[in-house]
Design an enzyme around this catalytic site. Structure first.
Site, PDB file in Angstrom:
ATOM      1  N   ASP A 167      50.575  55.099  29.301  1.00 34.97           N
ATOM      2  CA  ASP A 167      49.347  55.306  28.020  1.00 34.97           C
ATOM      3  C   ASP A 167      49.237  53.847  27.562  1.00 34.97           C
ATOM      4  OD1 ASP A 167      47.684  58.047  27.338  1.00 34.97           O
ATOM      5  OD2 ASP A 167      47.786  56.634  25.749  1.00 34.97           O
ATOM      6  N   CYS A 184      36.268  64.108  32.478  1.00 29.24           N
ATOM      7  CA  CYS A 184      36.181  65.047  31.422  1.00 29.24           C
ATOM      8  C   CYS A 184      34.602  64.571  31.003  1.00 29.24           C
ATOM      9  CB  CYS A 184      37.112  65.107  30.267  1.00 29.24           C
ATOM     10  SG  CYS A 184      37.778  63.603  29.632  1.00 29.24           S
TER      11      CYS A 184
HETATM   12  N1  SAH Z   1      46.546  63.391  30.320  1.00 29.03           N
HETATM   13  C1  SAH Z   1      46.844  63.808  29.128  1.00 29.03           C
HETATM   14  C2  SAH Z   1      45.402  63.637  28.346  1.00 29.03           C
HETATM   15  C3  SAH Z   1      44.898  61.931  28.657  1.00 29.03           C
HETATM   16  S1  SAH Z   1      43.697  61.825  27.302  1.00 29.03           S
HETATM   17  C4  SAH Z   1      46.944  65.237  28.652  1.00 29.03           C
HETATM   18  O1  SAH Z   1      46.913  66.226  29.635  1.00 29.03           O
HETATM   19  O2  SAH Z   1      47.538  65.504  27.826  1.00 29.03           O
HETATM   20  C5  SAH Z   1      43.256  60.125  27.549  1.00 29.03           C
HETATM   21  C6  SAH Z   1      44.422  59.113  27.366  1.00 29.03           C
HETATM   22  O3  SAH Z   1      44.063  57.773  27.583  1.00 29.03           O
HETATM   23  C7  SAH Z   1      44.617  58.952  25.704  1.00 29.03           C
HETATM   24  O4  SAH Z   1      46.003  59.374  25.593  1.00 29.03           O
HETATM   25  C8  SAH Z   1      44.411  57.574  25.671  1.00 29.03           C
HETATM   26  O5  SAH Z   1      45.496  56.761  24.653  1.00 29.03           O
HETATM   27  C9  SAH Z   1      44.411  56.859  26.998  1.00 29.03           C
HETATM   28  N2  SAH Z   1      44.072  55.764  27.376  1.00 29.03           N
HETATM   29  C10 SAH Z   1      42.482  55.355  27.056  1.00 29.03           C
HETATM   30  N3  SAH Z   1      42.115  53.986  27.486  1.00 29.03           N
HETATM   31  C11 SAH Z   1      43.467  53.773  28.228  1.00 29.03           C
HETATM   32  C12 SAH Z   1      43.504  52.511  28.843  1.00 29.03           C
HETATM   33  N4  SAH Z   1      42.668  51.692  29.149  1.00 29.03           N
HETATM   34  N5  SAH Z   1      44.943  52.484  29.556  1.00 29.03           N
HETATM   35  C13 SAH Z   1      45.715  53.351  29.273  1.00 29.03           C
HETATM   36  N6  SAH Z   1      45.546  54.460  28.508  1.00 29.03           N
HETATM   37  C14 SAH Z   1      44.449  54.764  28.039  1.00 29.03           C
END
Ligand code: SAH
Length: 363
Positions: free
Chosen positions: A215, A307
């Site tokens: 992340d 989503c």
């Molecule tokens: N799978 C998680 C929810 C993901 S929400 C669950 O089930 O709880 C999306 C996530 O993507 C966020 O935590 C955000 O910090 C991350 N994110 C956004 N852009 C990103 C990128 N370019 N690289 C890595 N993480 C990213």
């Protein structure tokens, strides 16, 4: 509200500033003075619906009220064990007498130890609502431990919930059933991309020997590690490796250098927040899925989500088929899933269905 031709359609909440001027609240005649009582009844109905589905057997964290899907346009309430998170998104729901009716019903029906108000400044601005501070509005508790039971023979998985620290949504309750589904098929070494606080990663760690969570948010990964500690004794994986990285860069590097996994989860943020952003979003999904497919061993598992409600299920499946073709892999669709049942999908209101989660077997 009247239909074209003059037939009575129902009554709606109006907003003087939103692009959505009217949101249906009832198919009967209603008087403005009855709104608090109507909203209180609807909140009770929403609670009864979750009870009827026995959601509590699966988790003590779930969405109690989901806006239009519960005929409460502009109101979101999430339950995190004994803490509730409450958010109003529209002028009508922000009226003092309506807010009071909602909060009172929640207190009587659920007896929470704390109710937190969640505020998205941007939405309040668009709705021309006065700026307010979020935070505790009833009771005294803002942190708690929630539980999810992916299957009935195992002890529940535990996650921390901290209203003060979470990103805007707190935890991702809409994925709860997909976590359990992913766990049913996952195996070997697993990669959870866009892992946030480890929702998928922890479930994978129940069955996989090795788990890596990726992340861009360090704070989210730190919460993920605390969640790992809370569950350590019930996990198969001896540890979870948390990597702070840009997922696009990491997947490009790893697929180019031949890294291999048996299970990969992709759960990116909504790339298409508006219709205009659709083609960029499509390219983003394609890139991620293509890279992941290249990295999966034969017999491997891909869990891929979107989503963005602007991306339809059909388009998402089309993107996946294209990625498979470009990666020269043949994939079998094991499950085409949506959001958890506490985020109801209402026939005739397409906006209520927004989450796509496809579980695929890689030949
Ligand atoms: N799978 C998680 C929810 C993901 S929400 C669950 O089930 O709880 C999306 C996530 O993507 C966020 O935590 C955000 O910090 C991350 N994110 C956004 N852009 C990103 C990128 N370019 N690289 C890595 N993480 C990213």
């Amino acid at each position: 509200m009247l239909e074209e031709g003059g037939r009575f359609l129902g009554c709606a909440l109006s907003s003087s500033s939103s692009q959505i001027a009217l949101r249906m609240i009832s198919d009967r005649e209603c008087d403005e003075s009855e709104l608090p009582a109507l909203v209180a009844t609807r909140v009770k109905n929403a609670i009864e619906y979750r009870n009827a589905l026995r959601i509590l057997d699966q988790s003590n964290a779930y969405r109690l009220v989901f806006s239009e899907a519960d005929r409460l346009p502009g109101l979101i309430v999430d339950r995190y064990n004994d803490v509730l998170a409450f958010q109003v998104l529209t002028q009508a729901m922000d009226r003092k007498e309506v807010r009071d009716a909602i909060l009172e019903t929640l207190e009587t029906e659920i007896h929470p130890a704390g109710i937190i108000e969640r505020v998205e400044e941007r939405i309040r601005e668009l709705e021309e609502l006065p700026a307010i501070e979020g935070g505790l509005i009833r009771g005294n508790k803002t942190r708690t431990i929630i539980e999810m039971s992916p299957n009935q023979d195992q002890s529940p998985l535990r996650f921390e919930y901290d209203a003060a620290a979470g990103q805007k949504t707190g935890a991702f309750l809409d994925q709860r059933e997909n976590y359990a589904a992913a766990q049913r098929y996952a195996h070997g070494s697993a990669l959870d991309v866009f892992c946030y606080q480890g929702g998928f990663a922890l479930h994978l760690a129940r069955v996989c020997s090795q788990v890596i969570g990726v992340d861009a948010s360090l704070a989210a990964l730190e919460a993920g590690e605390r969640n790992f500690e809370l569950n350590r004794s019930s996990l198969v994986a001896p540890e979870i490796e948390w990597l702070e990285a840009n997922a696009f860069d990491l997947l490009r590097d790893w697929s180019d250098t031949g890294r291999r996994f048996q299970t990969i989860v992709l759960d990116p943020p909504a790339f298409a927040k508006t219709k205009k952003a659709l083609s960029t979003a499509r390219r983003g999904y394609k890139e991620l899925n293509l890279r992941a497919l290249k990295m999966l061993e034969p017999g491997g598992l891909l869990v891929t989500c979107s989503c963005s409600h602007h991306v339809s299920q059909e388009e998402f499946l089309g993107m996946l088929a294209e990625s498979a073709r470009d990666a020269r892999r043949r994939i079998r669709l094991l499950e085409v899933r949506g959001q958890s049942q506490d985020h109801p999908v209402v026939a005739g209101i397409p906006e209520t269905a927004y989450l796509k989660c496809v579980i695929a077997y890689i030949e």
